[in-house]
Design a protein around this motif. Structure first.
Motif, short mmCIF file in Angstrom:
data_model
loop_
_atom_site.label_atom_id
_atom_site.label_comp_id
_atom_site.label_asym_id
_atom_site.label_seq_id
_atom_site.Cartn_x
_atom_site.Cartn_y
_atom_site.Cartn_z
N PRO A 118 0.82 -1.23 0.00
CA PRO A 118 0.00 0.00 0.00
C PRO A 118 0.85 1.27 0.00
O PRO A 118 1.98 1.28 0.48
N SER A 119 0.27 2.33 -0.52
CA SER A 119 0.94 3.63 -0.53
C SER A 119 -0.09 4.73 -0.72
O SER A 119 -1.07 4.54 -1.45
N THR A 120 0.12 5.85 -0.08
CA THR A 120 -0.66 7.05 -0.40
C THR A 120 0.28 8.08 -1.04
O THR A 120 0.13 8.44 -2.20
N ARG A 121 1.27 8.56 -0.27
CA ARG A 121 2.14 9.65 -0.72
C ARG A 121 3.00 9.29 -1.93
O ARG A 121 3.08 10.06 -2.89
N THR A 122 3.68 8.16 -1.86
CA THR A 122 4.69 7.88 -2.90
C THR A 122 4.00 7.73 -4.26
O THR A 122 4.40 8.36 -5.24
N ARG A 167 7.23 -0.50 -5.97
CA ARG A 167 7.26 -0.76 -4.52
C ARG A 167 6.98 -2.24 -4.32
O ARG A 167 6.00 -2.77 -4.87
N HIS A 177 14.28 3.23 0.70
CA HIS A 177 13.23 4.05 0.09
C HIS A 177 13.96 5.31 -0.38
O HIS A 177 13.85 6.37 0.22
N GLN A 225 12.39 8.82 -0.83
CA GLN A 225 12.01 9.40 0.46
C GLN A 225 13.21 10.13 1.07
O GLN A 225 13.09 11.24 1.57
N PRO A 257 8.04 10.62 7.80
CA PRO A 257 7.77 10.23 6.40
C PRO A 257 6.28 10.00 6.16
O PRO A 257 5.83 10.03 5.02
N LEU A 258 5.52 9.75 7.26
CA LEU A 258 4.09 9.44 7.20
C LEU A 258 3.87 8.10 6.49
O LEU A 258 4.69 7.76 5.64
N PRO A 259 2.85 7.35 6.74
CA PRO A 259 1.73 7.69 7.62
C PRO A 259 2.13 7.66 9.10
O PRO A 259 2.99 6.90 9.49
#
Ligand code: CP
Length: 310
Positions: A55-59, A108, A136, A139, A267-269
């Motif tokens: 899973p990823s949101t930002r990247t 990823r 990463h 990042q 780096p979040l989340p």
């Protein structure tokens, strides 16, 4: 002369020296300042192909937004269970196929070494968007860019890295990257989540750091506090996770003990390791950090796709 990144894979920050980081930072500054019409020429007609097996949101979203801002398009798999990987197709074949449809591939994957392997089979440059607990790299690029932007320098700063230093891949990329600068690094973690001993030898060759476990005692002199989430999904034994869960919580009381101009990054989340009460303070930089992620990734894509750079 072509730029250093043209048609090159971005697999590990261990392949970077200080000059390369500075090249990306300068390109990021240019991307931010550029007229949008000019920026849209940098990847016009080009396609980014993404493959996200985790899973990823930002990247993922920042890569897509970055590609759109450069005038290009993105295609991809955000959930491997909806791809033919579910039918047993190999990573090698999946990457090879994506590289036939795109100009740059972003991967990823949950396995260490996945990106290095994928780069060997890809017909196009491959960018590591997170490989297992290993690295990463994009990042780390945006993390260093954020420090440089918000503090004006990296050399000479006291930087604390807090939380899950065993499983957090952003930590390893950041430590390898900081090895190119003269920063004072303090690693703050529960004893069971210290940086993995198989990596300390390499990190110590370039970076002097100290280790601590108590957060409150070790915050007061820091210029940068980089907080990380405890990576529940990487624990083989949930009892071990329960022992360290919620170890560190940065809130208003701890902030009062810190330098007035300290910057707080993540780096979040995030889960509960940084109180939402800090979000509106001038010290909280984690959302700026996520925003710079789009700019830094746009710069990297522009460098990879354009022989003359930006
Ligand atoms: N920082 C980071 O990699 O976030 P995502 O997992 O949401 O991409």
């Amino acid at each position: 002369m072509s730029n250093t990144f043209f048609q090159k894979d971005i697999v590990s920050v261990r392949d970077f020296d200080r000059e390369k980081f500075e090249e990306v930072f300068k390109a990021t500054d240019k991307v931010i300042e550029m007229n949008p019409n000019e920026r849209r020429e940098l990847a016009r007609g080009k396609t980014l192909g993404y493959l996200f097996f985790e899973p990823s949101t930002r990247t993922r979203l920042s890569f897509e937004a970055a590609m759109a801002s450069l005038g290009g398009t993105s295609i991809g798999i955000a959930d491997a269970s909806s791809s033919s990987a579910k039918k047993g197709e190999s990573l090698a074949d999946t990457v090879r196929i994506m590289s036939l449809y795109s100009d740059v591939v972003v991967l990823r994957h949950q396995l260490d070494g996945s990106s290095r392997f994928a780069a060997e089979v890809s017909e196009r440059p491959l960018i590591n968007a997170g490989s297992g607990t290993e690295e990463h790299p994009t990042q780390a690029i945006l993390d260093l860019y954020t420090i440089r932007k918000e503090k004006g320098r990296i050399d000479g700063l006291k930087i604390g890295i807090v939380g899950d230093l065993k499983y957090g891949r952003t930590v390893y990329s950041l430590l390898y990257a900081l090895g190119n600068y003269r920063a004072n690094v303090r690693l703050i973690s529960p004893p069971s989540l210290k940086v993995r001993s198989d990596s300390t030898y390499e990190i110590r060759k370039k970076l002097a750091y100290t280790e601590a476990t108590d957060l409150e005692e070790n915050l007061t002199d820091l210029d940068v506090v980089y907080v990380t989430r405890i990576q529940k999904e990487r624990f083989a034994d949930m009892e071990e996770y329960v022992k360290v869960k919620g170890s560190y919580k940065l809130g208003p009381e701890l902030l009062k003990k810190m330098k007035d101009d300290v910057i707080i990054m993540h780096p979040l989340p995030r889960l509960d390791e940084i109180s939402h009460k800090l979000d509106s303070t001038p010290n909280a930089k984690y959302f700026n950090q996520a925003k710079y992620g789009k700019d830094a990734r746009a710069a990297l894509l522009a460098l990879v796709l354009n022989e003359k750079g930006i």
